[in-house]
Design a protein around this motif. Structure first.
Motif, short mmCIF file in Angstrom:
data_model
loop_
_atom_site.label_atom_id
_atom_site.label_comp_id
_atom_site.label_asym_id
_atom_site.label_seq_id
_atom_site.Cartn_x
_atom_site.Cartn_y
_atom_site.Cartn_z
N ASN A 72 0.90 -1.16 0.00
CA ASN A 72 0.00 0.00 0.00
C ASN A 72 0.93 1.20 0.00
O ASN A 72 1.67 1.41 0.96
N GLU A 73 0.91 1.98 -1.07
CA GLU A 73 1.86 3.10 -1.11
C GLU A 73 1.25 4.41 -1.56
O GLU A 73 0.35 4.44 -2.41
N SER A 74 1.78 5.47 -0.98
CA SER A 74 1.45 6.82 -1.41
C SER A 74 1.75 6.91 -2.90
O SER A 74 2.81 6.46 -3.35
N THR A 75 0.82 7.48 -3.64
CA THR A 75 0.91 7.47 -5.10
C THR A 75 0.51 8.83 -5.64
O THR A 75 -0.49 9.41 -5.20
N TRP A 76 1.30 9.33 -6.58
CA TRP A 76 0.92 10.61 -7.22
C TRP A 76 -0.06 10.31 -8.34
O TRP A 76 0.18 9.44 -9.17
N LEU A 77 -1.15 11.08 -8.36
CA LEU A 77 -2.14 10.91 -9.41
C LEU A 77 -1.69 11.53 -10.71
O LEU A 77 -2.03 11.08 -11.79
N LYS A 78 -0.97 12.64 -10.60
CA LYS A 78 -0.46 13.29 -11.80
C LYS A 78 0.83 14.02 -11.46
O LYS A 78 1.07 14.37 -10.31
N MET A 79 1.61 14.23 -12.50
CA MET A 79 2.90 14.92 -12.37
C MET A 79 2.88 16.10 -13.34
O MET A 79 2.20 16.00 -14.37
#
Ligand code: SAM
Length: 265
Positions: free
Chosen positions: A141-148
Motif C-alpha cells: 500500500n503506497e502513497s501514489t501521485w495521481l499526476k505529475m
C-alpha cells in the motif's frame, strides 16, 4: 550526537501508526494476497503492530512484523500480549533494506506505507523477492501521485516531517514498474482516491476507540513531559497546514505481484 526524533518516534511512543486508506485498505490487501490460515506472512515496517494483530486474529495465520524502531516493536509485542496472540505473532527490529531472513521463507509479504521511505527502492524490493517463496505474494500500500508534476507547495508539505517525507512516491505505473524491475510477475495496480472524512473514520475503525484514547493519553503525557515533542509540534505547525489541493495529487495504491516460480526465472 543525539539524533533528532522524527514523527515515527513520537508515533511509537503513542503506540499508534497509520497508512493511507486505513483499515479498509488492509482488508483489501490481505484478500488480494490470498492470505489464509496456512499463510506465513511478513509485515515489513509493521509500526505499532496493528496489521499483524488483525491478520492473526482474522485468519489465524502466523505473522512476523519487523520495524526499524525498537519502540515500535515493543508496542507491537504489547498489543499481541493484550490480545493473547503471542503464539501467532513475532516481532523483530530490522531494516527492510536488509531483511534478516532466509531465502524463500514467507508466503506473503505486506508492506503498508513503508517502501516509500528508503531511498533505494530496488534494493528494498529485491529483499522482498528474496524472502518470499516462489509463487508468494507481495502486497504494497503506497502513497501514489495521481499526476505529475506535483506543485512545489505540495512537495514542500510532503517533505516536512508531518507529511512523513513522501516526496519519493511514484505514479501507479511507476510503482508497478519498480516491482517488475525487481523481478516480480503478475503485477497489478489499483489506485484509491482519498478524502479526509473516510480517512478519519477508517483510523478509528482500525484501532477502536479504546486504543485511540490510550494513544491520546500517551501523547498528552509526552506533551507535558517531553520538550522534544513540544518542539516537534511547534515545527510542524510552522511547516504549514495540509495544502487544500493535496488530494488532487495524492492518492494511495494497492500493488500486488508474485514471485515467479523457479522454472519461469
Ligand atoms: C507510516 S508508518 C506505517 C506503519 C505500519 N505499516 C502501519 O500501517 O501502521 C511507517 C513505518 O515504517 C517504519 N520504517 C521506516 N523506514 C524503515 C526501514 N528502512 N525499515 C523498517 N521499518 C521502517 C517506521 O518506523 C514506521 O513504523
Amino acid at each position: 550526537m543525539k539524533q533528532e526524533a522524527t514523527i515515527f518516534d513520537f508515533q511509537a511512543e503513542a503506540g499508534l501508526t497509520k497508512h493511507l486508506g486505513s483499515f479498509e485498505a488492509t482488508v483489501k490487501l490481505a484478500q488480494l494476497c490470498h492470505i489464509d490460515a496456512d499463510s506465513y506472512v511478513l509485515d515489513a515496517g509493521c509500526g505499532a503492530g496493528m496489521t499483524p494483530y488483525y491478520l492473526a486474529k482474522t485468519y489465524g495465520c502466523r505473522v512476523v512484523g519487523v520495524d526499524i524502531r525498537e519502540r515500535m516493536v515493543q508496542r507491537s509485542r504489547e498489543r499481541a500480549q493484550r490480545g493473547r496472540l503471542e503464539s501467532l505473532l513475532e516481532f523483530r527490529v530490522a531494516n527492510i533494506q536488509e531483511l534478516p531472513f532466509e531465502e524463500e521463507t514467507f508466503d506473503v509479504l505486506l508492506s503498508e506505507s513503508v517502501t516509500v521511505f528508503p531511498p533505494d527502492k530496488q534494493q528494498t524490493m529485491r529483499q522482498y523477492l528474496h524472502v518470499l517463496k516462489p509463487g508468494g505474494y507481495v502486497g504494497l500500500n503506497e502513497s501514489t501521485w495521481l499526476k505529475m508534476p506535483v506543485p512545489d507547495e505540495i512537495m514542500a508539505w510532503a517533505a516536512q516531517d508531518y507529511g512523513a517525507q513522501i516526496t519519493s512516491a511514484f505514479t501507479a505505473e511507476g510503482w508497478a514498474e519498480q516491482l517488475r524491475q525487481a523481478g516480480f510477475a503478475d503485477v497489478s495496480a489499483t489506485i484509491y482516491h482519498l478524502d479526509l472524512r473516510s480517512s478519519v473514520s477508517g483510523f478509528f475503525k482500525r484501532y477502536g476507540m479504546r486504543n485511540v484514547f490510550r494513544a491520546w493519553g500517551r501523547a498528552l503525557r509526552m506533551y507535558v513531559r517531553d520538550p522534544d515533542y513540544r518542539a516537534f509540534l511547534q515545527k510542524t505547525r510552522k511547516g504549514g497546514v495540509m495544502p487544500e489541493n493535496l488530494f488532487e495529487y495524492l492518492c494511495y495504491g494497492l500493488y500486488v505481484a508474485r514471485k515467479p516460480m523457479e522454472e519461469a526465472r
